[in-house]
Write a protein that holds these residues in place. Structure first.
Motif, PDB file in Angstrom:
ATOM      1  N   ALA A 108      14.341   6.817 -10.743  1.00  0.00           N
ATOM      2  CA  ALA A 108      13.154   6.860 -10.195  1.00  0.00           C
ATOM      3  C   ALA A 108      13.150   8.175  -9.165  1.00  0.00           C
ATOM      4  O   ALA A 108      12.203   8.864  -9.100  1.00  0.00           O
TER       5      ALA A 108
ATOM      6  N   GLY B 161      13.742  11.497 -11.305  1.00  0.00           N
ATOM      7  CA  GLY B 161      12.383  11.713 -12.031  1.00  0.00           C
ATOM      8  C   GLY B 161      11.318  12.129 -11.047  1.00  0.00           C
ATOM      9  O   GLY B 161      10.539  12.955 -11.451  1.00  0.00           O
TER      10      GLY B 161
ATOM     11  N   HIS C 286       6.968  11.151 -15.208  1.00  0.00           N
ATOM     12  CA  HIS C 286       6.548   9.858 -15.167  1.00  0.00           C
ATOM     13  C   HIS C 286       7.698   8.777 -15.594  1.00  0.00           C
ATOM     14  O   HIS C 286       8.165   8.768 -16.679  1.00  0.00           O
ATOM     15  N   VAL C 287       8.051   7.837 -14.550  1.00  0.00           N
ATOM     16  CA  VAL C 287       9.360   6.905 -14.810  1.00  0.00           C
ATOM     17  C   VAL C 287       8.924   5.632 -14.760  1.00  0.00           C
ATOM     18  O   VAL C 287       7.752   5.214 -13.698  1.00  0.00           O
ATOM     19  N   ARG C 288       9.024   4.732 -15.703  1.00  0.00           N
ATOM     20  CA  ARG C 288       8.801   3.331 -15.579  1.00  0.00           C
ATOM     21  C   ARG C 288      10.135   2.589 -15.813  1.00  0.00           C
ATOM     22  O   ARG C 288      11.100   2.841 -16.350  1.00  0.00           O
TER      23      ARG C 288
ATOM     24  N   ALA D 128       7.649   5.453  -8.883  1.00  0.00           N
ATOM     25  CA  ALA D 128       7.975   4.934 -10.388  1.00  0.00           C
ATOM     26  C   ALA D 128       7.028   3.942 -10.602  1.00  0.00           C
ATOM     27  O   ALA D 128       6.836   2.993  -9.796  1.00  0.00           O
TER      28      ALA D 128
END
Ligand code: ZN
Length: 363
Positions: A127, A130, A136-138, A158
Motif C-alpha cells: 500500500a 503503491g 491503485h492497490v487493493r 489502498a
C-alpha cells in the motif's frame, strides 16, 4: 531474464500473468546479475546500493528509504547475538525490501492495478510503495488482522477488503479479483519480492565485514524471507565471497507447524495443516509456499526447525522490550526459540536474528 520454477524447472517469460508454476510452486528469476562486492554502490545508503545486483529495470526505483537496517550486537543468556532491526523500515517491517523492488518493476511496466492478500505487513508495504508510485492497490486481509495493520493499509489510500473466516479465504477472494484482470503482487509468490528481500543477506554480510555468521534464525510462515536469505548466501558462496554457509534455523508458532511436521517426519515436502489461533498471526500459514525450500536450507546447512508456544512468544516479546526493542509477537518468535537453539550451538558462535516487525503494529 526469465522465470524458472524453483521446484520442477519449468520456464516462463518474465512478463507473464502466471503468478506461480503449473506445479503450484513459486518461480525464481534467472539471469540476475552475479554477485560481486565491487557492484555495491558504496556512496548510496539502504537497499538501492545493491541495485547492480538486482534484476535490471528501466527508470528510477520506487523508494521510501528502505534497507540499511542496524545490526545490534549483544549477549543474551551466554549467547552471542546479532539482532538485525528490520522493523526500522518505512512501514515498520522487513516487507518493504520486497515491496520497493516489486513496485519499481510494476511502475516500469506500466502496471497500475495491483492486489495482494496479507495478514497485514506485506499489505501495508505494498500500500505504501503503491501510493508512492501512484498505483491503485487493493489488499485482502483476514478479519482477524490487527486493527493497527488494517488502519495502516487504509491510510496509505489502498482499498482494504476485509474477508471473514480463516486466512485462506483472503487468498481465495484475491485470486477471484486476479481472474478479473488485476495484477497479483503476491508477497509470497513474487520472485521480485524475493530478490528485494535477498538484499537482507547482502547487507548482513557487508555489516559483518564478510565474515559468515554461524547461525541464522527466522520466523517462518510462508518461508519466503528465509528462502531469500538462503538464496543470497548461496549466490555469495558461488561468487567465492563466502567459503561456507551459515546454519539455517526456522521457527514456527506451535499453533501452525506444517514445516516442523515435515522436518520431524523426514519428508521433503510440506502438507497443509489446519492452524489454531496464536499471537503470531504473521506466520499462521497453513500452506507455506516456500516450505520445501526451507527444508532444503535447513538440511543442507545442518540446521533445525523449532516451534514455540504463545506464552514463550509473549515472554520473548517482553524480554526484548526490557532491552528497549519493541517488536510484534510474530517477530519475537526466533528469540523465543533461543532456549531450544542453545542445545545445538556453541556459546562463542554468532547467531543472527532478524527482528521483522514493529511492536506498534500489533494493537
Ligand atoms: Zn514447477
Amino acid at each position: 531474464m526469465q522465470l524458472r520454477c524453483a521446484h520442477c524447472g519449468h520456464v516462463e517469460p518474465l512478463l507473464t500473468r502466471r503468478w506461480r508454476c503449473v506445479c503450484g510452486r513459486p518461480f525464481v528469476l534467472e539471469g540476475v546479475p552475479e554477485f560481486r562486492r565491487e557492484a555495491i554502490q558504496l556512496h548510496k545508503r539502504g537497499l538501492w546500493r545493491y541495485r547492480e545486483l538486482l534484476p535490471p529495470f528501466e527508470g528510477e526505483p520506487v523508494t521510501l528509504g528502505e534497507g540499511g537496517t542496524p545490526l545490534l550486537f549483544g549477549e543474551w543468556d551466554g549467547l552471542r547475538l546479532g539482532l538485525k532491526l528490520e522493523f526500522m523500515a518505512p512501514t515498520g517491517s522487513f516487507k518493504d525490501r520486497g515491496a520497493s523492488v516489486l513496485v519499481s518493476f510494476l511502475r516500469s511496466w506500466g502496471v497500475d492495478d495491483v492486489l495482494d492478500d496479507s495478514s497485514g505487513n506485506a499489505g501495508a508495504a505494498l500500500a505504501a510503495y503503491g501510493a508512492h508510485a501512484g498505483l491503485h492497490v487493493r489488499i485482502f486481509v483476514p478479519a482477524h488482522a490487527s486493527a493497527a495493520k488494517r488502519a495502516q493499509i487504509a491510510i496509505y489510500g489502498a482499498e482494504l477488503v476485509t474477508v471473514e473466516g480463516p486466512r485462506p479465504r483472503a487468498t481465495e477472494a484475491a485470486l477471484k479479483a486476479v481472474d478479473e484482470g488485476a495484477y497479483y503482487a503476491s508477497h509470497a509468490y513474487s520472485p521480485l519480492v524475493l530478490e528485494g528481500m535477498a538484499t537482507f543477506g547482502y547487507e548482513l554480510l557487508e555489516q559483518l565485514d564478510w565474515h559468515v555468521p554461524d547461525n541464522l534464525v527466522f520466523p517462518v510462515g510462508h518461508g519466503s524471507f528465509m528462502a531469500s536469505a538462503y538464496l543470497a548466501m548461496k549466490r555469495m558462496q558461488s561468487a567465492g565471497v563466502l567459503d561456507h554457509l551459515p546454519r539455517f534455523f526456522a521457527v514456527q508458532s506451535q499453533a501452525c507447524t506444517p514445516i516442523l511436521q515435515a522436518w520431524q517426519q523426514g519428508r521433503e515436502d510440506v502438507e497443509d495443516v489446519a492452524p489454531a489461533k496464536t499471537v503470531a498471526e504473521g506466520i499462521t500459514i497453513s500452506h507455506p509456499v516456500w516450505g520445501w525450500y526451507v527444508l532444503k536450507a535447513v538440511r543442507e546447512t545442518d540446521g533445525a526447525v523449532f516451534a514455540v508456544n504463545d506464552d514463550e512468544i509473549i515472554a520473548a516479546q517482553k524480554a526484548l522490550a526490557s532491552r528497549g526493542l519493541y517488536v510484534e509477537p510474530t517477530s519475537a518468535v526466533p528469540f523465543a526459540a533461543l532456549k531450544q537453539l542453545r542445545k545445538l550451538i556453541a556459546p562463542q558462535e554468532l547467531t543472527v536474528l532478524p527482528l521483522t516487525g514493529h511492536g506498534l503494529k500489533s494493537h
